[in-house]
Design a protein around this motif. Structure first.
Motif, short mmCIF file in Angstrom:
data_model
loop_
_atom_site.label_atom_id
_atom_site.label_comp_id
_atom_site.label_asym_id
_atom_site.label_seq_id
_atom_site.Cartn_x
_atom_site.Cartn_y
_atom_site.Cartn_z
N TRP A 63 5.44 -11.84 23.61
CA TRP A 63 4.77 -12.90 22.87
C TRP A 63 3.45 -12.38 22.29
N ASN A 64 2.67 -11.68 23.11
CA ASN A 64 1.39 -11.15 22.66
C ASN A 64 1.56 -10.10 21.56
N VAL A 65 2.57 -9.25 21.69
CA VAL A 65 2.83 -8.23 20.66
C VAL A 65 3.16 -8.91 19.34
N ARG A 66 4.06 -9.89 19.38
CA ARG A 66 4.41 -10.62 18.15
C ARG A 66 3.19 -11.29 17.54
N ASP A 67 2.37 -11.90 18.38
CA ASP A 67 1.19 -12.60 17.90
C ASP A 67 0.21 -11.64 17.22
N GLU A 68 -0.04 -10.50 17.85
CA GLU A 68 -0.97 -9.53 17.26
C GLU A 68 -0.39 -8.87 16.01
N LEU A 69 0.91 -8.59 16.02
CA LEU A 69 1.54 -8.06 14.81
C LEU A 69 1.40 -9.04 13.65
N ALA A 70 1.58 -10.32 13.95
CA ALA A 70 1.42 -11.34 12.91
C ALA A 70 0.00 -11.34 12.36
N ASP A 71 -0.99 -11.24 13.25
CA ASP A 71 -2.38 -11.18 12.77
C ASP A 71 -2.61 -9.97 11.88
N VAL A 72 -2.07 -8.83 12.28
CA VAL A 72 -2.22 -7.61 11.47
C VAL A 72 -1.59 -7.81 10.10
N VAL A 73 -0.38 -8.35 10.07
CA VAL A 73 0.30 -8.56 8.79
C VAL A 73 -0.48 -9.56 7.93
N HIS A 74 -0.96 -10.63 8.54
CA HIS A 74 -1.72 -11.63 7.78
C HIS A 74 -2.93 -11.01 7.10
N TYR A 75 -3.73 -10.28 7.85
CA TYR A 75 -4.92 -9.68 7.25
C TYR A 75 -4.56 -8.61 6.24
N LEU A 76 -3.52 -7.84 6.48
CA LEU A 76 -3.10 -6.81 5.53
C LEU A 76 -2.64 -7.45 4.22
N VAL A 77 -1.86 -8.51 4.32
CA VAL A 77 -1.38 -9.19 3.11
C VAL A 77 -2.54 -9.83 2.36
N ARG A 78 -3.47 -10.44 3.09
CA ARG A 78 -4.65 -11.03 2.42
C ARG A 78 -5.47 -9.96 1.71
N LEU A 79 -5.68 -8.83 2.37
CA LEU A 79 -6.44 -7.73 1.77
C LEU A 79 -5.74 -7.22 0.51
#
Length: 113
Positions: A63-79
């Motif tokens: 669950w934590n891995v998925r959550d952190e991966l999602a955060d990484v993808v979100h910020y990468l896509v926003r950038l």
């Protein structure tokens, strides 16, 4: 079917609804991305290679891995959105460059210059 453009658009709407665009500068997004990568790194820091390979078998860790991966993808896509970079195009271009730098069958991690 959801794709990267759908995600980009959803993140645009999410940020706009909260008036966060003023905070989502490239500098701030890079810093946030770095922080989220650090949080993902923290999940794996003390695991052996074998434990890391089985990380998704542990429900809480998964669950934590998925959550952190999602955060990484979100910020990468926003950038990428803020910098007007097509992530898919950039990723495929990088694969093409790496095909030349690291030819198949070379057996080495060192680039061919």
């Amino acid at each position: 079917m959801n794709n990267l453009e759908d995600l980009r658009d959803a993140l645009r709407r999410f940020a706009a609804a909260r008036d966060w665009d003023r905070y989502h500068t490239p500098k701030n997004l890079v810093m946030a991305l770095s922080g989220e990568v650090g949080e993902l790194t923290d999940l794996f820091q003390w695991l052996t290679p074998e434990e890391a390979a089985r990380a998704m078998e542990d429900p809480e860790l998964a669950w934590n891995v998925r959550d952190e991966l999602a955060d990484v993808v979100h910020y990468l896509v926003r950038l990428a959105d803020k910098l007007d970079v097509d992530l898919v195009e950039a990723a495929f271009a990088k694969i093409e460059r790496n095909e030349r730098r690291f030819p198949a069958g070379n057996g080495s991690l060192e680039p061919v210059e």
